[in-house]
Design a protein around this motif. Structure first.
Motif, mmCIF file in Angstrom:
data_model
loop_
_atom_site.group_PDB
_atom_site.id
_atom_site.type_symbol
_atom_site.label_atom_id
_atom_site.label_comp_id
_atom_site.label_asym_id
_atom_site.label_seq_id
_atom_site.Cartn_x
_atom_site.Cartn_y
_atom_site.Cartn_z
ATOM 1 N N LYS A 199 -3.619 -16.624 -36.763
ATOM 2 C CA LYS A 199 -3.089 -16.859 -35.410
ATOM 3 C C LYS A 199 -4.087 -16.397 -34.356
ATOM 4 C CE LYS A 199 1.094 -16.487 -32.634
ATOM 5 N NZ LYS A 199 2.449 -15.876 -32.496
ATOM 6 N N GLU A 202 -6.833 -19.057 -34.110
ATOM 7 C CA GLU A 202 -6.334 -20.250 -33.415
ATOM 8 C C GLU A 202 -6.225 -20.006 -31.915
ATOM 9 O OE1 GLU A 202 -2.640 -20.885 -35.426
ATOM 10 O OE2 GLU A 202 -3.547 -22.042 -37.062
ATOM 11 N N THR A 203 -5.819 -18.809 -31.532
ATOM 12 C CA THR A 203 -5.639 -18.497 -30.120
ATOM 13 C C THR A 203 -6.966 -18.413 -29.381
ATOM 14 O OG1 THR A 203 -3.611 -17.264 -30.625
ATOM 15 C CG2 THR A 203 -4.622 -16.860 -28.482
#
Length: 213
Positions: A199, A202-203
């Motif tokens: 995550k 991806e951020t």
């Protein structure tokens, strides 16, 4: 620290950039709000590394000061046989980068943040510093000629090519040999961190490849 007290910062000209740093800002809950209150336009540089390696390094440093603390395994797990990681232990929680980042993104745009790979900072310091200079809108002054690798410490040192002064290396607390941790423990922690890492990648739009190490 009172971030509203700008008088603590050095006086600078419009053509200059003021830098201030501490490891605790990124993981301190109140820091984004306080810094944003001081300046909405602040640029933020965050050095991140493999969270498993970071936790072991954190423990190694603490152990050097407090030799009677429990083992790494005892601190890292609430129940190791069930793989239950103790996220209340600071050394573990700090490496859950996405949780801290989400707090910062409530006050700053992602474009105001630059993430430096702690691993590449060792293997390619000039490349990482080049990207930092680009982020700050500076000419790439710091290049390969400003670094040499110190085999004793296992880290690059900074030198001034035009100067005969001693190069600047990391302090005594850096570069010490890490405590040996069972491979099974490392794998359990890698599995724990994987969803947080994904995550985070991806951020920020950057794959740090910690899961392949």
């Amino acid at each position: 620290m009172d971030f509203s007290c700008r008088g603590l910062m050095p006086r600078t000209l419009d053509s200059q950039i003021t830098l201030e740093k501490t490891p605790s800002y990124f993981v301190t809950r109140e820091a984004p709000h306080r810094i944003s209150s001081m300046s909405h336009d602040t640029k933020l540089i965050v050095v991140v590394r493999n969270p498993v390696t970071r936790a072991i390094s954190d423990y190694t440093q603490t152990l050097s000061k407090k030799p009677d603390i429990p083992t790494f395994e005892e601190l890292a797990f609430r129940n190791r046989s069930l793989g239950l990681v103790d996220t209340s232990w600071n050394a573990i929680r700090i490496g859950m980068y996405i949780l801290h980042l989400e707090n910062w993104l409530q006050y700053f745009r992602l474009s105001q943040m630059h993430f430096v790979s702690g691993e590449r900072l060792i293997t390619d310091p000039a490349g990482e510093m080049g990207r930092v200079q680009d982020f700050l809108g500076l000419k790439r002054i710091i290049t390969d000629k400003h670094f040499y690798f110190n085999r004793t410490k296992g880290f690059p040192c900074l030198k001034k090519p035009e100067s005969s002064s001693q190069p600047r290396c990391l302090g005594k607390s850096k570069g010490r040999t890490h405590v040996q941790i069972e491979q099974e423990v490392i794998e359990q922690l890698q599995e724990f961190y994987r969803p947080f890492n994904i995550k985070f990648y991806e951020t920020v739009g950057q794959d740090f490849r910690w899961d392949s190490m």
